[in-house]
Design a protein around this motif. Structure first.
Motif, PDB file in Angstrom:
ATOM      1  N   CYS A 300       0.898  -1.248   0.025  1.00 46.16           N
ATOM      2  CA  CYS A 300      -0.034   0.140  -0.068  1.00 46.16           C
ATOM      3  C   CYS A 300       0.850   1.391  -0.058  1.00 46.16           C
ATOM      4  CB  CYS A 300      -0.954  -0.007   1.147  1.00 46.16           C
ATOM      5  SG  CYS A 300      -2.060  -1.216   1.179  1.00 46.16           S
ATOM      6  N   GLY A 301       2.134   1.103  -0.504  1.00 43.07           N
ATOM      7  CA  GLY A 301       2.790   2.373  -0.662  1.00 43.07           C
ATOM      8  C   GLY A 301       2.363   3.119  -1.818  1.00 43.07           C
ATOM      9  N   SER A 302       3.163   4.358  -2.161  1.00 44.32           N
ATOM     10  CA  SER A 302       2.949   5.060  -3.181  1.00 44.32           C
ATOM     11  C   SER A 302       3.134   4.408  -4.624  1.00 44.32           C
ATOM     12  CB  SER A 302       3.840   6.479  -3.092  1.00 44.32           C
ATOM     13  OG  SER A 302       4.905   6.326  -3.103  1.00 44.32           O
ATOM     14  N   ASP A 303       3.914   3.365  -4.650  1.00 43.08           N
ATOM     15  CA  ASP A 303       4.230   2.800  -5.710  1.00 43.08           C
ATOM     16  C   ASP A 303       3.437   1.571  -6.006  1.00 43.08           C
ATOM     17  OD1 ASP A 303       6.413   4.557  -6.215  1.00 43.08           O
ATOM     18  OD2 ASP A 303       7.931   3.152  -5.285  1.00 43.08           O
ATOM     19  N   ASN A 304       2.330   1.338  -5.347  1.00 41.28           N
ATOM     20  CA  ASN A 304       1.445   0.078  -5.479  1.00 41.28           C
ATOM     21  C   ASN A 304       0.245   0.313  -6.168  1.00 41.28           C
ATOM     22  OD1 ASN A 304       3.088  -0.378  -2.298  1.00 41.28           O
ATOM     23  ND2 ASN A 304       3.402  -1.768  -4.004  1.00 41.28           N
ATOM     24  N   ARG A 305      -0.574  -0.478  -6.421  1.00 40.26           N
ATOM     25  CA  ARG A 305      -1.824  -0.351  -6.973  1.00 40.26           C
ATOM     26  C   ARG A 305      -2.853   0.019  -5.807  1.00 40.26           C
ATOM     27  NH1 ARG A 305      -2.862  -5.914  -9.850  1.00 40.26           N
ATOM     28  NH2 ARG A 305      -5.098  -4.990  -9.900  1.00 40.26           N
ATOM     29  N   ARG A 306      -4.042   0.606  -6.008  1.00 44.95           N
ATOM     30  CA  ARG A 306      -4.975   1.247  -5.014  1.00 44.95           C
ATOM     31  C   ARG A 306      -5.694  -0.064  -4.558  1.00 44.95           C
ATOM     32  NH1 ARG A 306      -5.857   6.211  -4.090  1.00 44.95           N
ATOM     33  NH2 ARG A 306      -7.984   5.838  -3.410  1.00 44.95           N
ATOM     34  N   ASP A 307      -5.579  -1.202  -5.124  1.00 48.13           N
ATOM     35  CA  ASP A 307      -6.484  -2.388  -4.787  1.00 48.13           C
ATOM     36  C   ASP A 307      -5.704  -3.201  -3.582  1.00 48.13           C
ATOM     37  OD1 ASP A 307      -4.626  -3.336  -6.119  1.00 48.13           O
ATOM     38  OD2 ASP A 307      -5.970  -4.668  -7.528  1.00 48.13           O
ATOM     39  N   GLY A 308      -4.328  -2.730  -3.450  1.00 47.33           N
ATOM     40  CA  GLY A 308      -3.630  -3.382  -2.137  1.00 47.33           C
ATOM     41  C   GLY A 308      -4.489  -3.626  -1.040  1.00 47.33           C
ATOM     42  N   ALA A 309      -5.106  -2.606  -0.396  1.00 46.74           N
ATOM     43  CA  ALA A 309      -5.834  -2.656   0.681  1.00 46.74           C
ATOM     44  C   ALA A 309      -7.319  -3.657   0.345  1.00 46.74           C
ATOM     45  CB  ALA A 309      -6.422  -1.418   1.148  1.00 46.74           C
ATOM     46  N   ASP A 310      -7.642  -3.545  -0.789  1.00 47.53           N
ATOM     47  CA  ASP A 310      -8.967  -4.427  -0.787  1.00 47.53           C
ATOM     48  C   ASP A 310      -8.337  -6.088  -0.781  1.00 47.53           C
ATOM     49  OD1 ASP A 310     -10.553  -2.394  -1.389  1.00 47.53           O
ATOM     50  OD2 ASP A 310     -10.092  -2.346  -3.365  1.00 47.53           O
ATOM     51  N   TYR A 311      -7.078  -6.189  -1.149  1.00 48.03           N
ATOM     52  CA  TYR A 311      -6.699  -7.665  -1.218  1.00 48.03           C
ATOM     53  C   TYR A 311      -6.399  -7.988   0.295  1.00 48.03           C
ATOM     54  CZ  TYR A 311      -2.763 -11.194  -1.271  1.00 48.03           C
ATOM     55  OH  TYR A 311      -2.105 -12.259  -1.062  1.00 48.03           O
ATOM     56  N   ILE A 312      -5.629  -6.928   0.977  1.00 55.23           N
ATOM     57  CA  ILE A 312      -5.392  -7.313   2.359  1.00 55.23           C
ATOM     58  C   ILE A 312      -6.750  -7.677   3.168  1.00 55.23           C
ATOM     59  CG2 ILE A 312      -4.547  -6.202   4.564  1.00 55.23           C
ATOM     60  CD1 ILE A 312      -2.366  -4.734   2.580  1.00 55.23           C
ATOM     61  N   LEU A 313      -7.684  -7.014   2.918  1.00 54.46           N
ATOM     62  CA  LEU A 313      -9.008  -7.250   3.564  1.00 54.46           C
ATOM     63  C   LEU A 313      -9.932  -8.591   3.231  1.00 54.46           C
ATOM     64  CD1 LEU A 313      -9.957  -3.437   4.596  1.00 54.46           C
ATOM     65  CD2 LEU A 313      -8.666  -5.195   5.824  1.00 54.46           C
ATOM     66  N   THR A 314      -9.427  -9.128   2.142  1.00 53.01           N
ATOM     67  CA  THR A 314     -10.306 -10.331   1.756  1.00 53.01           C
ATOM     68  C   THR A 314     -10.430 -11.319   2.817  1.00 53.01           C
ATOM     69  OG1 THR A 314      -8.317 -11.386   0.664  1.00 53.01           O
ATOM     70  CG2 THR A 314      -9.467 -10.145  -0.828  1.00 53.01           C
ATOM     71  N   ALA A 315     -11.547 -11.976   2.911  1.00 52.34           N
ATOM     72  CA  ALA A 315     -11.532 -13.160   4.032  1.00 52.34           C
ATOM     73  C   ALA A 315     -10.447 -14.328   4.043  1.00 52.34           C
ATOM     74  CB  ALA A 315     -13.111 -13.621   3.812  1.00 52.34           C
ATOM     75  N   GLU A 316     -10.037 -14.485   2.921  1.00 56.82           N
ATOM     76  CA  GLU A 316      -9.179 -16.100   2.698  1.00 56.82           C
ATOM     77  C   GLU A 316      -7.944 -15.409   3.176  1.00 56.82           C
ATOM     78  OE1 GLU A 316     -10.854 -14.347   0.326  1.00 56.82           O
ATOM     79  OE2 GLU A 316     -12.482 -16.187   0.012  1.00 56.82           O
ATOM     80  N   ARG A 317      -7.438 -14.196   2.672  1.00 60.94           N
ATOM     81  CA  ARG A 317      -6.139 -13.670   3.267  1.00 60.94           C
ATOM     82  C   ARG A 317      -6.177 -13.290   5.035  1.00 60.94           C
ATOM     83  NH1 ARG A 317      -2.104  -9.687   3.887  1.00 60.94           N
ATOM     84  NH2 ARG A 317      -0.169 -10.095   2.692  1.00 60.94           N
ATOM     85  N   LEU A 318      -7.243 -12.742   5.364  1.00 63.11           N
ATOM     86  CA  LEU A 318      -7.213 -12.640   6.761  1.00 63.11           C
ATOM     87  C   LEU A 318      -7.251 -13.966   7.713  1.00 63.11           C
ATOM     88  CD1 LEU A 318      -9.716  -9.532   6.750  1.00 63.11           C
ATOM     89  CD2 LEU A 318      -7.502  -9.483   7.628  1.00 63.11           C
ATOM     90  N   ASP A 319      -8.001 -14.809   7.059  1.00 66.53           N
ATOM     91  CA  ASP A 319      -7.951 -16.207   7.618  1.00 66.53           C
ATOM     92  C   ASP A 319      -6.571 -16.675   7.894  1.00 66.53           C
ATOM     93  OD1 ASP A 319     -10.867 -16.174   8.377  1.00 66.53           O
ATOM     94  OD2 ASP A 319     -11.124 -17.349   6.517  1.00 66.53           O
ATOM     95  N   ALA A 320      -5.848 -16.671   6.712  1.00 71.37           N
ATOM     96  CA  ALA A 320      -4.525 -17.280   6.571  1.00 71.37           C
ATOM     97  C   ALA A 320      -3.643 -16.471   7.591  1.00 71.37           C
ATOM     98  CB  ALA A 320      -4.023 -16.977   5.093  1.00 71.37           C
TER      99      ALA A 320
END
Length: 379
Positions: A300-320
């Motif tokens: 989620c830095g300035s060089d990353n895509r704006r969907d980084g936070a969306d990916y981080i908050l997916t249920a699958e990733r949070l469960d992992a």
């Protein structure tokens, strides 16, 4: 050992909370006079510029989450831009490996004035001149220096003494302000009154010209265009998550509101089983926070895509990540913990409208750089 249960605070006509009694009193007075939670928040913001000058100010950033009586939630994000010329090559050319924390090169465009104007436009029932005149009068007369402010001056003594605007108020003739000494700020009072009449003048008027000229003279790579662009703050929908069955609302990107949602999800159902402030509870909180910062820098830095936070908050990733935390096998990055400053207010009115508000200079007295003749410290 479990803490004794704390009884709830109750009110039928509204409630306010802040980090200083004078600010809370200002908000309570507005509610008692028939104003709503947005009005009360704006009044408290003005008072905390004076009661907590090391933590917040006109020259800082500001953020709000507003819950309307019908359940609708909206946010205001006053996070300002960096200088147009603030490229990695520019700072490397100055012999720097990181952006400084003090002085003109540390400054970003303040988002607070635009955020407060957007908050006001979103549903205030009182004018900004009415809401901010009490703060202007107190600035003119001088508020007694508190122990907190005296401590902040001592903490930043060298930088305060080096900036003419800060030194004039908090360390005249090289003597740090003592607890109880009045600190009149006529220049700041004039700025408060001017901004109450025309908030946009902070970004496109005389104040903006003075600020950009001072920063350019100090070597900061501001063009003026990024300053003018800071005037545009549009209310946005909140990002949401859950904790203990409750819905959490946070400000969206570019703020790190998603980090609160992530850490809440990683701790949900775990902290309830731990004693209050127990080693196990604090350990879980700390490791979840560290993991969140690792994700912030990687995704989620300035060089990353704006969907980084969306990916981080997916249920699958949070469960992992929850499983990794449980097994103590989570990713661990080197995180430096530094001090910072901010302050918060909360207001709820009789209609059920609620405003959670924070504003900040990022560090004690921000960049320790004032705009000459205005009394405004920049973050």
């Amino acid at each position: 050992m479990n803490a004794a249960p704390r009884p709830p605070a109750l009110s039928a006509g509204g409630m306010v909370s802040s980090s200083h009694p004078a600010a809370s009193l200002a908000g309570a007075r507005v509610l008692a006079d028939g104003g709503n939670a947005i009005d009360a928040t704006l009044a408290m913001a003005g008072l905390t510029w004076l009661t907590l000058p090391g933590q917040c100010g006109i020259g800082g950033d500001a953020f709000a989450v507003v819950r309307e009586p019908d359940g609708r939630v909206w946010t205001v994000n006053g996070s300002g831009f960096g200088p147009d010329g603030g490229t990695p090559d520019f700072y490397a050319g100055q012999g720097l490996t990181a952006i400084p924390l003090d002085g003109p090169l540390a400054v970003a465009v303040p988002g607070a004035p635009a955020a407060l104007a957007a908050l006001h436009d979103g549903g205030a029932t009182r004018s900004l001149p009415e809401l901010w005149e009490p703060a202007a009068r107190i600035a003119e007369q001088g508020l007694p220096c508190s122990a907190r402010t005296a401590g902040d001056v001592g903490e930043a003594a060298r930088a305060v003494a080096a900036d003419p605007g800060l030194a004039e108020i908090y360390a005249p003739h090289g003597v740090a302000a003592a607890v109880g000494r009045r600190l009149p700020q006529p220049a700041l009072a004039a700025t408060i009154r001017a901004l109450a009449q025309h908030p946009v003048s902070f970004y496109t008027g005389e104040f903006a010209e003075r600020a950009v000229a001072a920063l350019q003279a100090g070597g900061a790579p501001f063009s003026g265009d990024e300053w003018a662009a800071g005037a545009q703050v549009t209310p946005e929908r909140a990002v949401t998550g859950r904790y203990a069955g409750a819905v959490l609302h946070q400000t969206p990107l570019p703020t790190p509101g998603w980090m609160v949602l992530q850490q809440a999800a990683l701790c949900d159902g775990v902290l309830a089983a731990a004693d209050w402030l127990s080693a196990a509870g604090i350990d879980r909180l700390a490791r979840a926070a560290r993991l969140s910062f690792v994700d912030r820098f990687a995704l989620c830095g300035s060089d990353n895509r704006r969907d980084g936070a969306d990916y981080i908050l997916t249920a699958e990733r949070l469960d992992a990540q929850r499983r990794d935390l449980d097994a103590r096998t989570e990713v661990r990055g080197p995180i430096a913990v530094g001090s910072g400053d901010t302050t918060s207010t909360v207001a709820v009115d009789a209609d059920g409208r609620a405003v959670s508000f924070i504003h900040s200079l990022a560090f004690t007295f921000g960049a320790k750089f004032t705009v000459p003749g205005t009394g405004v410290v920049l973050n």
